[in-house]
Design an enzyme around this catalytic site. Sequence first.
Site, PDB file in Angstrom:
ATOM      1  N   GLU A 132     -12.936 -49.211  -3.422  1.00  0.00           N
ATOM      2  CA  GLU A 132     -13.273 -49.086  -4.847  1.00  0.00           C
ATOM      3  C   GLU A 132     -14.752 -49.377  -5.080  1.00  0.00           C
ATOM      4  O   GLU A 132     -15.407 -48.739  -5.902  1.00  0.00           O
ATOM      5  CB  GLU A 132     -12.421 -50.045  -5.693  1.00  0.00           C
ATOM      6  CG  GLU A 132     -10.937 -49.722  -5.715  1.00  0.00           C
ATOM      7  CD  GLU A 132     -10.649 -48.393  -6.388  1.00  0.00           C
ATOM      8  OE1 GLU A 132     -10.856 -47.349  -5.731  1.00  0.00           O
ATOM      9  OE2 GLU A 132     -10.216 -48.386  -7.547  1.00  0.00           O
ATOM     10  N   THR A 185     -15.707 -43.020 -13.243  1.00  0.00           N
ATOM     11  CA  THR A 185     -15.480 -44.452 -13.482  1.00  0.00           C
ATOM     12  C   THR A 185     -16.795 -45.224 -13.544  1.00  0.00           C
ATOM     13  O   THR A 185     -16.961 -46.116 -14.366  1.00  0.00           O
ATOM     14  CB  THR A 185     -14.579 -45.026 -12.363  1.00  0.00           C
ATOM     15  OG1 THR A 185     -13.331 -44.352 -12.419  1.00  0.00           O
ATOM     16  CG2 THR A 185     -14.339 -46.523 -12.544  1.00  0.00           C
TER      17      THR A 185
HETATM   18  N1  HSE Z   1     -10.400 -51.467 -14.500  1.00  0.00           N
HETATM   19  C1  HSE Z   1     -11.099 -50.281 -14.085  1.00  0.00           C
HETATM   20  C2  HSE Z   1     -11.976 -49.802 -15.230  1.00  0.00           C
HETATM   21  C3  HSE Z   1     -10.121 -49.226 -13.715  1.00  0.00           C
HETATM   22  O1  HSE Z   1     -11.498 -49.778 -16.359  1.00  0.00           O
HETATM   23  O2  HSE Z   1     -13.130 -49.456 -14.997  1.00  0.00           O
HETATM   24  C4  HSE Z   1     -10.755 -47.924 -13.269  1.00  0.00           C
HETATM   25  O3  HSE Z   1      -9.750 -46.957 -13.142  1.00  0.00           O
END
Ligand code: HSE
Length: 311
Positions: A132, A185
Site C-alpha cells: 500500500e 488514492t
Molecule cells: N483509508 C484509505 C483512504 C483507504 O481513505 O485513503 C484507501 O482505499
Amino acid sequence: MNDSIKVFAPATVANVVCGYDVLGFAVNQPGDEVIMRLTGGKGISISKITGDDGKLPLDPDKNTVSASVQHYLNHIGKPDTGIDIELHKKMPIGSGLGSSSASTVAGLFAVNTLFDNLLTNRELVPFAMKGEELACGYGHADNVAPALMGGFVLIRSYEPLDIISLPFPEDMHAAVVYPEVDVPTKDARQMIRSKVLLKDAVTQWGNVAGLVSGLFLKDYDLIGRSMTDILVEPTRSILIPDFAVMKSIALESGAIGFGISGSGPSVFALTRDADIARTITAKLQQHLKNLNINSLSFVSEVNKKGPIILD
Ligand code: HSE
C-alpha cells in the site's frame, strides 16, 4: 511443497464512512487472482498482468505484489527464491475498492501457502502494508487487513499494529457502485485536511464508537446513524458525480447508511438484505447513466474468508 498455486483475494470497503484508515470490510466480489510458480531460478519475475489496461508495472521492484512478496522472502530468510507471478486484475484500478490491496494480498497468500503457511494471515498484514505504501505513499491497513482476514476489522492502533475482527449482522449486505471516473488514492489522500478541530474529533469518535457498538449489538439503526463522516467525506465527495443525490436515492430506497468506499469514486450502501442492495445498485446505476457515466455494481454479503486457493 507445491511449486505452483492460483489464489483469489477479495475487494474491500475501507473507512466505512466514519472510520478513516481504521475500519474496513471484505466483499465476495470483485477480487483479483494471482498465479505463482516457484521457478527454481533466482529472483522474482512478473510474466503477465491482465485486466489493467497496461497501467501496472512489470518491473518487480515497482509492482506492489512482487515488492510485498520480496519483503516476505527477506523475512523468512529466502531472499533469492525464484518466483514467477501472473496477476489477473478483475476489478478497476483507482476505484476505491482496494484494488492494489487485493492483488498484494493474493500474492502474499500465494507465497505463504507455497512456504507451508509459515505465517498466519494476520501476520501477513505488515507485508501487505508495504504494498500500500508503494501504491499510494502511505501503508494504511484498512484494505489489506480485511482482504487478508476476511470480515469486518478495526485497526485499533498502527504502532504497534493492533487489529480487531468485529462481529456484524449476518444478513447485512453491501451495495457497491463504481462510477467510471478516475480518483487515484494518492490524490484523494492529499486533498484531506491534516488538522481537525477538537469538536469535530468528538463528533467523529462518537460515530466510530457508535458504528462499532452497532455491529456488536446488531442494531441497524445505530449502525446507520453512526455512518456519518464530517472530516473526510465533505472534501472527497466533491470528486464523485452527484454524491449527495446518490446518497438520497440510497437512503430513500432503504439503505442503512451510505458513503464513499475507500478513497472513491466507488460508493457503497449497507443494507438489511440482498434485495434492497440490488434495488439500490439498479437505481444508482440508472442515475449515473442519466449523467452519461458508465458504472459497475456489486452486491455482496460481508466476505468471511479472505483469500482462497483456486483450483
Ligand atoms: N483509508 C484509505 C483512504 C483507504 O481513505 O485513503 C484507501 O482505499
